[in-house]
Design a protein around this motif. Structure first.
Motif, PDB file in Angstrom:
ATOM      1  N   SER A   1      17.436  58.533  13.593  1.00 56.88           N
ATOM      2  CA  SER A   1      18.712  58.922  12.984  1.00 56.88           C
ATOM      3  C   SER A   1      19.760  57.848  13.221  1.00 56.88           C
ATOM      4  CB  SER A   1      19.209  60.243  13.598  1.00 56.88           C
ATOM      5  OG  SER A   1      19.569  60.050  14.959  1.00 56.88           O
ATOM      6  N   GLY A   2      20.844  57.949  12.468  1.00 58.10           N
ATOM      7  CA  GLY A   2      21.940  57.013  12.664  1.00 58.10           C
ATOM      8  C   GLY A   2      22.532  57.100  14.055  1.00 58.10           C
ATOM      9  N   GLU A   3      22.637  58.316  14.561  1.00 56.45           N
ATOM     10  CA  GLU A   3      23.176  58.505  15.912  1.00 56.45           C
ATOM     11  C   GLU A   3      22.294  57.813  16.955  1.00 56.45           C
ATOM     12  OE1 GLU A   3      24.348  62.228  13.523  1.00 56.45           O
ATOM     13  OE2 GLU A   3      22.607  60.908  13.709  1.00 56.45           O
ATOM     14  N   GLU A   4      20.982  57.945  16.778  1.00 55.59           N
ATOM     15  CA  GLU A   4      20.064  57.288  17.709  1.00 55.59           C
ATOM     16  C   GLU A   4      20.146  55.771  17.577  1.00 55.59           C
ATOM     17  OE1 GLU A   4      16.028  58.591  17.947  1.00 55.59           O
ATOM     18  OE2 GLU A   4      16.556  60.705  17.754  1.00 55.59           O
TER      19      GLU A   4
ATOM     20  N   ILE B   1      18.229  53.037   5.284  1.00 51.37           N
ATOM     21  CA  ILE B   1      19.594  53.328   4.825  1.00 51.37           C
ATOM     22  C   ILE B   1      19.803  54.831   4.703  1.00 51.37           C
ATOM     23  CG2 ILE B   1      21.111  53.270   2.812  1.00 51.37           C
ATOM     24  CD1 ILE B   1      20.538  50.454   2.395  1.00 51.37           C
ATOM     25  N   ARG B   2      18.875  55.494   4.039  1.00 52.50           N
ATOM     26  CA  ARG B   2      19.090  56.902   3.694  1.00 52.50           C
ATOM     27  C   ARG B   2      18.516  57.811   4.775  1.00 52.50           C
ATOM     28  NH1 ARG B   2      20.256  59.186  -1.329  1.00 52.50           N
ATOM     29  NH2 ARG B   2      19.874  57.180  -2.358  1.00 52.50           N
TER      30      ARG B   2
ATOM     31  N   GLU C   1      26.631  54.201   7.754  1.00 50.81           N
ATOM     32  CA  GLU C   1      27.601  54.724   8.719  1.00 50.81           C
ATOM     33  C   GLU C   1      27.276  54.238  10.134  1.00 50.81           C
ATOM     34  OE1 GLU C   1      28.604  58.930   6.412  1.00 50.81           O
ATOM     35  OE2 GLU C   1      26.864  58.786   7.738  1.00 50.81           O
ATOM     36  N   ALA C   2      25.987  54.230  10.466  1.00 53.73           N
ATOM     37  CA  ALA C   2      25.578  53.740  11.782  1.00 53.73           C
ATOM     38  C   ALA C   2      25.888  52.252  11.923  1.00 53.73           C
ATOM     39  CB  ALA C   2      24.091  53.988  11.992  1.00 53.73           C
ATOM     40  N   SER C   3      25.642  51.490  10.862  1.00 53.01           N
ATOM     41  CA  SER C   3      25.920  50.054  10.898  1.00 53.01           C
ATOM     42  C   SER C   3      27.401  49.769  11.083  1.00 53.01           C
ATOM     43  CB  SER C   3      25.441  49.391   9.602  1.00 53.01           C
ATOM     44  OG  SER C   3      24.046  49.454   9.498  1.00 53.01           O
ATOM     45  N   GLU C   4      28.212  50.549  10.410  1.00 49.55           N
ATOM     46  CA  GLU C   4      29.664  50.359  10.537  1.00 49.55           C
ATOM     47  C   GLU C   4      30.092  50.532  11.996  1.00 49.55           C
ATOM     48  OE1 GLU C   4      33.778  51.726   8.294  1.00 49.55           O
ATOM     49  OE2 GLU C   4      31.961  52.925   8.047  1.00 49.55           O
TER      50      GLU C   4
ATOM     51  N   VAL D   1      25.527  48.437  -1.809  1.00 48.91           N
ATOM     52  CA  VAL D   1      26.826  47.782  -1.971  1.00 48.91           C
ATOM     53  C   VAL D   1      27.674  47.963  -0.719  1.00 48.91           C
ATOM     54  CG1 VAL D   1      28.968  47.764  -3.283  1.00 48.91           C
ATOM     55  CG2 VAL D   1      26.786  48.001  -4.479  1.00 48.91           C
ATOM     56  N   LYS D   2      27.726  49.176  -0.206  1.00 49.32           N
ATOM     57  CA  LYS D   2      28.521  49.440   0.997  1.00 49.32           C
ATOM     58  C   LYS D   2      27.994  48.642   2.181  1.00 49.32           C
ATOM     59  CE  LYS D   2      29.808  54.161  -0.377  1.00 49.32           C
ATOM     60  NZ  LYS D   2      29.607  55.614  -0.084  1.00 49.32           N
ATOM     61  N   ALA D   3      26.678  48.590   2.301  1.00 48.29           N
ATOM     62  CA  ALA D   3      26.062  47.890   3.432  1.00 48.29           C
ATOM     63  C   ALA D   3      26.387  46.406   3.410  1.00 48.29           C
ATOM     64  CB  ALA D   3      24.552  48.105   3.404  1.00 48.29           C
ATOM     65  N   LEU D   4      26.293  45.797   2.255  1.00 50.59           N
ATOM     66  CA  LEU D   4      26.552  44.370   2.150  1.00 50.59           C
ATOM     67  C   LEU D   4      28.006  44.044   2.452  1.00 50.59           C
ATOM     68  CD1 LEU D   4      24.381  43.454  -0.938  1.00 50.59           C
ATOM     69  CD2 LEU D   4      23.973  42.872   1.441  1.00 50.59           C
ATOM     70  N   LYS D   5      28.890  44.898   2.022  1.00 57.33           N
ATOM     71  CA  LYS D   5      30.307  44.658   2.287  1.00 57.33           C
ATOM     72  C   LYS D   5      30.632  44.787   3.769  1.00 57.33           C
ATOM     73  CE  LYS D   5      32.028  45.730  -2.325  1.00 57.33           C
ATOM     74  NZ  LYS D   5      32.871  46.600  -3.178  1.00 57.33           N
ATOM     75  N   LEU D   6      29.796  45.527   4.496  1.00 57.41           N
ATOM     76  CA  LEU D   6      29.986  45.631   5.944  1.00 57.41           C
ATOM     77  C   LEU D   6      29.593  44.345   6.653  1.00 57.41           C
ATOM     78  CD1 LEU D   6      28.623  49.177   6.898  1.00 57.41           C
ATOM     79  CD2 LEU D   6      30.982  48.371   7.071  1.00 57.41           C
ATOM     80  N   GLY D   7      28.661  43.600   6.071  1.00 56.57           N
ATOM     81  CA  GLY D   7      28.213  42.377   6.707  1.00 56.57           C
ATOM     82  C   GLY D   7      26.841  42.467   7.349  1.00 56.57           C
TER      83      GLY D   7
END
Length: 205
Positions: free
Chosen positions: A33-36, A53-54, A62-65, A89-95
């Motif tokens: 999970s993202g939390e993990e 991602i999903r 969200e986890a990456s951010e 798109v969101k992921a790439l904009k995060l870096g």
């Protein structure tokens, strides 16, 4: 190279672990999970985080951010499917460092090696979709006062060339290329090569 694997599909995790360990790549831990992902990265700070991602509750973006806010140098490589456009798109904009198709296990080791070497990885099938995904065109050339040389440089970065290849193409030293890249990132208010590539597809393509 030390890797973290995070995917809510246990079979995918075990398959990836088997593939990577067969190549003598150390898998520090597996999460679902993202939390993990956040907790495990805090614990291990592995060389690369390979993450879906999903995922339910907290997705990979969200986890990456959260991770990149706390650890700006974290190297994150996403596993995606063709249905993940909005997340891509969101992921790439995060870096994040890039993304590869979950279906293409054969490319995972080479992709991880590239990310470990601080390169960006863009899956060919998805990069072709970016002009449609990033359809917010504007007069970037005028707005950011980009000359022809700068536009050419950004194009080379967007097409995946590393510093040595750009130096050879433009007949420059690698040191000059590094300085040029740093100056362009400052000028455009961007953080890294990934965001510069996105800038190209969003504004100059």
């Amino acid at each position: 190279m030390r890797i973290l694997i995070v995917d809510d599909d246990a079979l995918v995790c075990s398959s990836l672990k088997t593939i990577l360990e067969a190549k003598n790549i150390q898998v520090d831990a597996i999460g679902n999970s993202g939390e993990e992902a956040i907790a495990l990265y805090r614990q291990y700070q592995s060389d690369v985080l390979l993450m879906d991602i999903r995922m339910e509750k907290m997705n990979g973006v969200e986890a990456s951010e959260a991770i990149l806010k706390e650890f700006p140098q974290a190297r994150i490589l996403f596993l995606t499917t063709f249905s993940d456009d909005e997340y891509i798109v969101k992921a790439l904009k995060l870096g994040v460092k890039g993304y590869i198709l979950k279906q293409n296990f054969d490319s995972i080791v080479s992709a991880l090696e590239a990310v470990y070497a601080n390169q960006n990885v863009f899956n060919t099938e998805i990069i072709e979709k970016l002009p449609d995904l990033l359809n917010n065109r504007d007069t970037a050339k005028e707005q950011y006062d980009l000359n022809d040389r700068e536009q050419q440089f950004i194009s080379l970065v967007a097409n995946g060339l590393n510093n040595k290849e750009i130096a050879e193409t433009l007949f420059l030293s690698e040191g000059t290329v590094r300085n040029y890249l740093s100056n362009l990132l400052d000028k455009l208010g961007l953080r890294d090569r990934t965001q510069l590539a996105i800038f190209f597809y969003q504004h100059l393509k």
